[in-house]
Motif scaffolding. Structure first.
Motif, short mmCIF file in Angstrom:
data_model
loop_
_atom_site.label_atom_id
_atom_site.label_comp_id
_atom_site.label_asym_id
_atom_site.label_seq_id
_atom_site.Cartn_x
_atom_site.Cartn_y
_atom_site.Cartn_z
N SER A 145 -39.16 -17.48 -45.46
CA SER A 145 -40.40 -16.82 -45.06
C SER A 145 -40.57 -15.50 -45.78
N VAL A 146 -41.77 -14.95 -45.64
CA VAL A 146 -42.11 -13.65 -46.20
C VAL A 146 -42.71 -12.83 -45.06
N GLU A 147 -42.30 -11.56 -44.96
CA GLU A 147 -42.89 -10.69 -43.95
C GLU A 147 -43.34 -9.39 -44.60
N VAL A 148 -44.29 -8.74 -43.97
CA VAL A 148 -44.76 -7.45 -44.45
C VAL A 148 -44.25 -6.39 -43.48
N GLN A 149 -43.65 -5.36 -44.03
CA GLN A 149 -43.09 -4.27 -43.22
C GLN A 149 -43.84 -2.98 -43.56
N ARG A 150 -44.23 -2.23 -42.54
CA ARG A 150 -44.83 -0.91 -42.76
C ARG A 150 -44.01 0.12 -42.01
N HIS A 190 -28.06 -8.50 -42.70
CA HIS A 190 -28.91 -9.66 -42.41
C HIS A 190 -28.13 -10.93 -42.75
N GLU A 197 -32.20 -11.17 -49.09
CA GLU A 197 -33.54 -10.58 -49.02
C GLU A 197 -33.94 -10.01 -50.37
N ILE A 245 -42.96 -5.92 -48.91
CA ILE A 245 -42.86 -7.34 -48.58
C ILE A 245 -41.40 -7.73 -48.65
N ILE A 246 -40.95 -8.49 -47.67
CA ILE A 246 -39.57 -8.96 -47.64
C ILE A 246 -39.58 -10.48 -47.70
N ALA A 247 -38.94 -11.04 -48.73
CA ALA A 247 -38.76 -12.48 -48.84
C ALA A 247 -37.39 -12.81 -48.27
N LEU A 248 -37.36 -13.65 -47.25
CA LEU A 248 -36.12 -14.05 -46.59
C LEU A 248 -35.74 -15.44 -47.07
#
Length: 80
Positions: A9-14, A26, A30, A76-79
């Motif tokens: 998955s990909v998540e957006v972190q602010r 983790h 990542e 953006i974090i690609a897991l």
């Protein structure tokens, strides 16, 4: 599209200005892509500051911490 893993998955972190993430790990690899602002990562005795367009690879299990810059940071974090 290069950040999308074959599976995962990909998540957006602010992070708000000067937001700190204490040392943690983790269970997956990542890849982080900074899209705005600045953030400094500390891992294995090294320190790396990333700005917009900067990438960082963190293998699973790597102890790391971070602190966002004065304006905060979006990444953006690609897991995998």
């Amino acid at each position: 599209m290069q950040l999308l893993p074959k599976t995962g998955s990909v998540e957006v972190q602010r992070d708000t200005p000067r937001r700190e993430h204490s040392t943690h790990t983790h269970p997956t690899d990542e890849i982080l892509l900074v899209v705005g602002g600045k953030i400094t990562f500390m891992a294995e005795g090294l320190e790396e500051t990333c700005t917009s367009g900067g990438r960082l690879y963190l293998p699973k299990g790597t102890p790391h911490s971070s602190i966002a810059g004065e304006e905060g940071c979006v990444y953006i974090i690609a897991l995998r």
